[in-house]
Design an enzyme around this catalytic site. Structure first.
Site, mmCIF file in Angstrom:
data_model
loop_
_atom_site.group_PDB
_atom_site.id
_atom_site.type_symbol
_atom_site.label_atom_id
_atom_site.label_comp_id
_atom_site.label_asym_id
_atom_site.label_seq_id
_atom_site.Cartn_x
_atom_site.Cartn_y
_atom_site.Cartn_z
ATOM 1 N N LYS A 9 0.853 -1.178 0.000
ATOM 2 C CA LYS A 9 0.000 0.000 0.000
ATOM 3 C C LYS A 9 0.890 1.229 0.000
ATOM 4 C CE LYS A 9 -1.812 1.911 3.436
ATOM 5 N NZ LYS A 9 -2.715 2.331 4.521
ATOM 6 N N ASN A 191 6.695 5.969 -0.986
ATOM 7 C CA ASN A 191 7.961 5.341 -1.385
ATOM 8 C C ASN A 191 8.750 4.773 -0.206
ATOM 9 O OD1 ASN A 191 7.530 6.123 -4.143
ATOM 10 N ND2 ASN A 191 8.210 8.185 -3.595
ATOM 11 N N ARG A 192 8.050 4.481 0.875
ATOM 12 C CA ARG A 192 8.658 3.918 2.091
ATOM 13 C C ARG A 192 9.673 4.868 2.752
ATOM 14 N NH1 ARG A 192 4.831 1.329 0.911
ATOM 15 N NH2 ARG A 192 4.583 -0.931 1.005
ATOM 16 N N LEU A 193 9.642 6.145 2.368
ATOM 17 C CA LEU A 193 10.518 7.129 3.014
ATOM 18 C C LEU A 193 9.773 7.734 4.199
ATOM 19 C CD1 LEU A 193 12.191 8.884 -0.057
ATOM 20 C CD2 LEU A 193 13.106 7.070 1.401
#
Length: 214
Positions: A9, A191-193
Site C-alpha cells: 500500500k 515510497n517507504r521514506l
C-alpha cells in the site's frame, strides 16, 4: 509456503516535520491520540502492545489498554502475579507500542515500569463494573487451568459470596506507570521514506529530538 510479497500500500495521509514538533513528546502523543480518536471507524485507540523480557529470557508482547497518561508516563493495570507482572519485577525495562493504521502512524515507547500508589489502583478498581472486579479476583492470570468450565464455576461461587458486599481490590492487582526514556513517532510516507522522529530523555529531563532514517 504463503507468499505475501504482493501485500503493498502507499502511505500518504500525513507527514511529520520538524517545523510542527512540540518540545516534549507527551504533547505530540496527546495530539496524535485525539486525531486518531476523532477519525471515523477507529476502535480502542488506547490499545497498545506491552513487551517485556520474560524470566525465560525471551521477549513477549501482548495487547493491553492504556488507561491514563501524564507527563510522568503511561499507566495500565494488570495482575502483579501474571507473566508480565513477574517479568516486570525481574526486569522493569519495557516497550510500549501503538499502531494506528487508519492514520498510518506508530508510536514506540521505551521506558521503566513501576507500580503506582495503592490508592490510585484502589480508585481505578472501584470504577470498574462488578463483573470485571470479580474477574480480576477469580483469575490466577497466566496459570494453567483445567478448563474454562472450572473458571466459570469459580466465578459463579464468587458472585454468590459477594452478594450485597463491597468488592475490594486484591493486593496482587493494580497499576503500572511506564516512565518513558525514549519515544519514537513514525508516520507513513510515500515510497517507504517514512518520517521517524525520536525523543530521547536527557539527564536534565529535557528531550533531545532526532530524525531517523526510515
Amino acid at each position: 509456503m504463503e507468499d505475501l510479497s504482493n501485500y503493498r500500500k502507499s502511505y500518504d495521509k500525513s507527514e511529520l516535520l520538524e517545523t510542527n514538533l512540540s518540545e516534549d513528546p507527551i504533547t505530540l502523543f496527546k495530539n496524535w491520540f485525539y486525531e486518531v480518536e476523532e477519525f471515523d471507524g477507529v476502535e480502542e485507540v488506547n490499545a497498545m502492545t506491552v513487551t517485556t523480557i520474560g524470566l525465560d529470557g525471551f521477549p513477549k508482547a501482548r495487547v493491553v489498554l492504556l488507561k491514563r497518561y501524564t507527563y510522568e508516563g503511561f499507566i495500565f493495570y494488570t495482575n502483579y502475579d501474571s507473566e508480565k507482572g513477574r517479568a516486570i519485577a525481574n526486569n522493569p525495562h519495557v516497550c510500549l507500542s501503538f499502531f494506528w493504521h487508519s492514520l498510518e502512524r506508530q508510536v514506540i515507547i521505551k521506558g521503566v515500569a513501576r507500580k503506582i500508589a495503592e490508592n490510585l489502583s484502589d480508585g481505578y478498581f472501584e470504577s470498574r463494573p462488578d463483573g470485571s472486579k470479580l474477574g480480576a479476583i477469580v483469575s490466577n492470570q497466566s496459570e494453567v487451568i483445567a478448563s474454562r468450565t472450572v473458571l466459570e464455576e469459580k466465578l459463579k461461587e464468587l458472585e454468590a459470596s459477594f452478594i450485597g458486599k463491597e468488592i475490594l481490590r486484591p493486593k496482587n492487582w493494580g497499576g503500572y506507570i511506564v516512565e518513558p526514556q525514549e519515544i519514537e513517532f513514525w508516520q507513513g510516507r510515500p515510497n517507504r521514506l517514512h518520517d521517524r522522529i525520536r525523543y530521547k530523555l536527557n539527564p536534565d529531563f529535557s528531550w533531545k529530538i532526532e530524525r531517523l532514517a526510515p
